[in-house]
Design a protein around this motif. Sequence first.
Motif, PDB file in Angstrom:
ATOM      1  N   SER A  46       0.961  -1.274  -0.056  1.00  0.00           N
ATOM      2  CA  SER A  46      -0.174  -0.041   0.096  1.00  0.00           C
ATOM      3  C   SER A  46       0.979   1.197   0.106  1.00  0.00           C
ATOM      4  O   SER A  46       0.652   2.327  -0.681  1.00  0.00           O
ATOM      5  N   GLU A  47       1.938   1.309   0.773  1.00  0.00           N
ATOM      6  CA  GLU A  47       2.945   2.279   0.798  1.00  0.00           C
ATOM      7  C   GLU A  47       3.537   2.527  -0.663  1.00  0.00           C
ATOM      8  O   GLU A  47       3.638   3.760  -1.068  1.00  0.00           O
ATOM      9  N   ASN A  49       2.524   1.550  -3.375  1.00  0.00           N
ATOM     10  CA  ASN A  49       1.534   2.133  -4.391  1.00  0.00           C
ATOM     11  C   ASN A  49       1.010   3.386  -4.284  1.00  0.00           C
ATOM     12  O   ASN A  49       0.870   4.285  -5.400  1.00  0.00           O
ATOM     13  N   ASP A 243      -5.504  -1.846   1.477  1.00  0.00           N
ATOM     14  CA  ASP A 243      -5.064  -1.509   0.337  1.00  0.00           C
ATOM     15  C   ASP A 243      -5.648  -0.196  -0.325  1.00  0.00           C
ATOM     16  O   ASP A 243      -5.369   0.361  -1.366  1.00  0.00           O
ATOM     17  N   THR A 244      -6.901   0.207   0.257  1.00  0.00           N
ATOM     18  CA  THR A 244      -7.691   1.474   0.060  1.00  0.00           C
ATOM     19  C   THR A 244      -6.790   2.704   0.626  1.00  0.00           C
ATOM     20  O   THR A 244      -7.218   3.792   0.304  1.00  0.00           O
ATOM     21  N   PHE A 246      -3.754   4.068  -0.074  1.00  0.00           N
ATOM     22  CA  PHE A 246      -3.181   4.905  -0.950  1.00  0.00           C
ATOM     23  C   PHE A 246      -4.121   5.567  -1.846  1.00  0.00           C
ATOM     24  O   PHE A 246      -4.099   6.606  -2.275  1.00  0.00           O
TER      25      PHE A 246
END
Length: 355
Positions: A46-47, A49, A243-244, A246
């Motif tokens: 996530s980071e 992306n 995952d949301t 970013f």
Amino acid sequence: MEDNLTKRSRSEFEALVRNASRAVQVMLTAQYNSFDGYFKELLDHSEKNLLRKLSPMHGLLCFDNSKIFKDLFSELLHYYKGGSINLEDVLNEFWSRLMECQFKHQNPHSQISDEYLECMVKHAEQLRPYGEVPRFFKLRLTRVFIAARSFVRSLSLGTEVVKKVSQVPPSPECIRAMMRLMYCPHCRSMASVKPCNNYCLNILKGCLANQADLDSEWRNLIDSMIQVADRFNGPSNLESLVDTIFLKITEAVQTMIDNRARISSKVLQGCGNLKSVSKRSVDDDAKKRGKPYPVEERPVSLVTPAVDRLVTEVKMKLRDVKELWVTLPSALCSEKVTAGSANEDRCWNGQSRGR
């Protein structure tokens, strides 16, 4: 001889308990490693992306932009690993720093003091520069991190409980009863006769009475872990929410870019006019910013199992050990130790060969 058999009975009993509990420890440790590795990888992707998504965005290339995001993910990971920090304070600090960063970049020809930035942050609640995203983070994301942190800590706690309980020394009465169970047949020239199953169960239930007293609390722990695991599934599962991160941050950044005129106007009304700086100073600042934080060209995708499959497995494993302490005597009085139902008439009953 009796002293030697007592020592041997103690050693064998402790080995039986250790071996039975070791399998449970291995299972809990494996589930801990699986979930912990998955969650950390999910956060890491996530980071990456986020940095990939934000690097080309106009309006965010201020000097310390990468540090703001790296600090956020570092604090989230620190909290997940058990750090004594307030997650809400971490998120509030992140939004304040991000707002200051964007406001500076949107006003490159102005001299902005720390006092002015403090004034601007105080008006953030009225300005709502990032729309509903901070509220989303405060409610849903906080719940997910609390649940994930509680879950891995409970897996670790369960492993430690099983390890410590398996090391509780047996009482002298227990060891004497175990010696009678396992070795008194040898004194009657019946070395090949195995103990009767019910006789074995009675002895081991007495030896493991303290462990059985843990049953209620152990069941509560397992049930609580399963309930937490259930929260990781469904439309608001852990995977989609983490995952949301970013996506939500980029949405927030774009919201402030789209509303920069309105926000700047409100800030000027509340905090006063800004002082202008020379063009050379602005050019110097631009040089200090340097190149954007290096990121991957394409989105990073997960290679770990889907969260629903991982959660299903851990729930199944937890249910298997829910009755650990009350079924332990039966597990130890296995076919290898006792005569079994087929030979109940020809087994050692503590006195002789019989029922």
